[in-house]
Each structure stands twice: as C-alpha cells, then as structure tokens.
Design a protein around this motif. Structure first.
Motif, PDB file in Angstrom:
ATOM      1  N   THR A  27      87.061 -71.766 -14.135  1.00 31.77           N
ATOM      2  CA  THR A  27      87.063 -70.318 -13.906  1.00 31.77           C
ATOM      3  C   THR A  27      88.272 -69.667 -14.579  1.00 31.77           C
ATOM      4  OG1 THR A  27      85.902 -70.564 -11.808  1.00 31.77           O
ATOM      5  CG2 THR A  27      87.179 -68.551 -12.089  1.00 31.77           C
ATOM      6  N   GLU A  41      86.484 -63.313 -15.643  1.00 34.00           N
ATOM      7  CA  GLU A  41      85.915 -63.457 -16.980  1.00 34.00           C
ATOM      8  C   GLU A  41      84.788 -64.475 -17.019  1.00 34.00           C
ATOM      9  OE1 GLU A  41      88.978 -64.172 -19.922  1.00 34.00           O
ATOM     10  OE2 GLU A  41      90.379 -62.973 -18.740  1.00 34.00           O
ATOM     11  N   SER A  42      84.966 -65.565 -16.263  1.00 35.22           N
ATOM     12  CA  SER A  42      83.957 -66.629 -16.255  1.00 35.22           C
ATOM     13  C   SER A  42      84.159 -67.497 -15.024  1.00 35.22           C
ATOM     14  CB  SER A  42      84.081 -67.503 -17.516  1.00 35.22           C
ATOM     15  OG  SER A  42      85.347 -68.143 -17.529  1.00 35.22           O
ATOM     16  N   THR A  63      83.616 -57.925 -13.229  1.00 37.69           N
ATOM     17  CA  THR A  63      83.100 -58.892 -14.192  1.00 37.69           C
ATOM     18  C   THR A  63      82.573 -58.099 -15.393  1.00 37.69           C
ATOM     19  OG1 THR A  63      80.756 -58.947 -13.579  1.00 37.69           O
ATOM     20  CG2 THR A  63      82.270 -60.246 -12.195  1.00 37.69           C
ATOM     21  N   HIS A  65      79.676 -57.505 -15.941  1.00 38.02           N
ATOM     22  CA  HIS A  65      78.396 -56.917 -15.552  1.00 38.02           C
ATOM     23  C   HIS A  65      78.464 -55.989 -14.342  1.00 38.02           C
ATOM     24  CE1 HIS A  65      77.887 -60.987 -17.279  1.00 38.02           C
ATOM     25  NE2 HIS A  65      77.120 -60.305 -18.099  1.00 38.02           N
ATOM     26  N   GLY A  80      78.135 -65.647 -15.355  1.00 39.33           N
ATOM     27  CA  GLY A  80      77.509 -66.375 -16.456  1.00 39.33           C
ATOM     28  C   GLY A  80      77.632 -65.574 -17.735  1.00 39.33           C
ATOM     29  N   GLU A  81      77.065 -66.098 -18.798  1.00 34.01           N
ATOM     30  CA  GLU A  81      77.141 -65.387 -20.077  1.00 34.01           C
ATOM     31  C   GLU A  81      76.454 -64.030 -20.031  1.00 34.01           C
ATOM     32  OE1 GLU A  81      76.242 -67.429 -23.696  1.00 34.01           O
ATOM     33  OE2 GLU A  81      77.058 -69.299 -22.914  1.00 34.01           O
ATOM     34  N   ASP A  82      75.280 -63.969 -19.361  1.00 31.30           N
ATOM     35  CA  ASP A  82      74.536 -62.710 -19.379  1.00 31.30           C
ATOM     36  C   ASP A  82      74.256 -62.151 -17.983  1.00 31.30           C
ATOM     37  OD1 ASP A  82      72.712 -64.610 -18.568  1.00 31.30           O
ATOM     38  OD2 ASP A  82      71.074 -63.828 -19.778  1.00 31.30           O
ATOM     39  N   TYR A  83      74.997 -62.605 -16.981  1.00 32.17           N
ATOM     40  CA  TYR A  83      74.767 -62.115 -15.614  1.00 32.17           C
ATOM     41  C   TYR A  83      76.011 -62.320 -14.756  1.00 32.17           C
ATOM     42  CZ  TYR A  83      74.730 -66.838 -13.834  1.00 32.17           C
ATOM     43  OH  TYR A  83      75.122 -68.105 -13.483  1.00 32.17           O
ATOM     44  N   SER A  84      76.048 -61.607 -13.642  1.00 31.06           N
ATOM     45  CA  SER A  84      77.001 -61.860 -12.561  1.00 31.06           C
ATOM     46  C   SER A  84      76.204 -61.838 -11.271  1.00 31.06           C
ATOM     47  CB  SER A  84      78.095 -60.791 -12.511  1.00 31.06           C
ATOM     48  OG  SER A  84      78.932 -60.880 -13.637  1.00 31.06           O
ATOM     49  N   LYS A 116      72.442 -58.077 -14.466  1.00 27.63           N
ATOM     50  CA  LYS A 116      72.479 -58.234 -15.924  1.00 27.63           C
ATOM     51  C   LYS A 116      72.659 -56.841 -16.486  1.00 27.63           C
ATOM     52  CE  LYS A 116      69.505 -62.267 -16.145  1.00 27.63           C
ATOM     53  NZ  LYS A 116      68.443 -62.917 -16.886  1.00 27.63           N
TER      54      LYS A 116
END
Length: 147
Positions: A27, A41-42, A63, A65, A80-84, A116
């Motif tokens: 994380t 961020e991740s 985040t 998103h 995630g890359e394309d979602y929170s 997303k």
C-alpha cells in the motif's frame, strides 16, 4: 505530511486516541501533517476511529476515484487501477465520487460502494474486504488500542 510505501509486511499507525490506520502490504499513502487527510494511491487500508475522534473534525480519505469522509466508524478502502472500493462495517462513510455525473452517497453499516470513474456500484461488503475489517473491529474492541 508524509508519504508511506508499505513493503511485504502490513503496517499499523496509531494517531493518539483519534484513529488507528492499518496498511496492507504493497500500500502507498500520504498522510497530511495534522492527520486529517489520507491520500491512498494504491493498496488496501483499514481505519477505526477512537474515543478522541471529534466528529466535528472529520477524517477524509482520497483515492483517484472517490473522496470518503468519516465522522466515526470502522471502514476500509481498497484502491485498484480502475476502481476504489469503500467498505463499512460500523457507522457510516460519506462518499463523493471524483468522476462526472456520479452521486455522492453515504455508505452504511455492512455496505460497500465500488467507484469507477465511469460508474458506481453499491452492494453488501464482500468477505474479501469485510473479514479484515471485522478483524480490526475485534482488535479494537478486545485490546482497546486507546486504553
């Protein structure tokens, strides 16, 4: 503030009796100097507020998103890359998606919201996210981080 990148082991950060923050392995977050805003961020974070938490001074987690604001609860965010995914096991979290045309909504006890940039989904907390949150809730109740 400070930026934290968690290696192979999870990390716990105790902000006095205000809140405890658990960061899963892998994380990356930034925490404001006063601890009132966390930029995720991740990865995966879990938060439980404590007896010194003042609802008039909410905690915000941002985040790519969604912005989630809490005034006292146990919740987590997976980025995630394309979602929170905002998961709540106790209390409620106000979520404000950062994408266009998405409604701001509260996420209540045992609810989740996957955001997303092009859409959003509300559902029950999946075990994958809920079990670590319930474990945090138990640790807080049993050990009383703030005693």
């Amino acid at each position: 503030g400070r930026r934290i990148q968690v290696g192979a082991q999870q990390m716990r950060i105790l902000r006095g009796d205000r809140y405890v923050l658990e960061l899963a392995a892998g994380t990356t977050v930034s925490i404001s100097a006063d601890g009132s805003e966390i930029v995720a961020e991740s990865g995966s974070i879990r938060i439980a507020t404590g007896p010194g938490f003042d609802p008039a001074d909410p905690l915000a987690v941002v985040t790519p998103h969604v912005r989630a604001e809490v005034a006292g609860t146990v919740f987590g965010i997976d980025v995630g890359e394309d979602y929170s995914c905002v998961c709540c096991v106790e209390g409620s979290v106000f979520t404000e998606p950062l994408g266009p045309n998405l409604a701001a909504l509260p996420v209540g006890k045992r609810e989740t919201r996957v955001v997303k940039l092009e859409g959003t989904v509300e559902t029950n907390v999946p075990d994958l996210h809920g079990l670590p949150l319930l474990a945090l809730q138990s640790r807080v109740n049993e050990t009383g981080y703030w005693l």
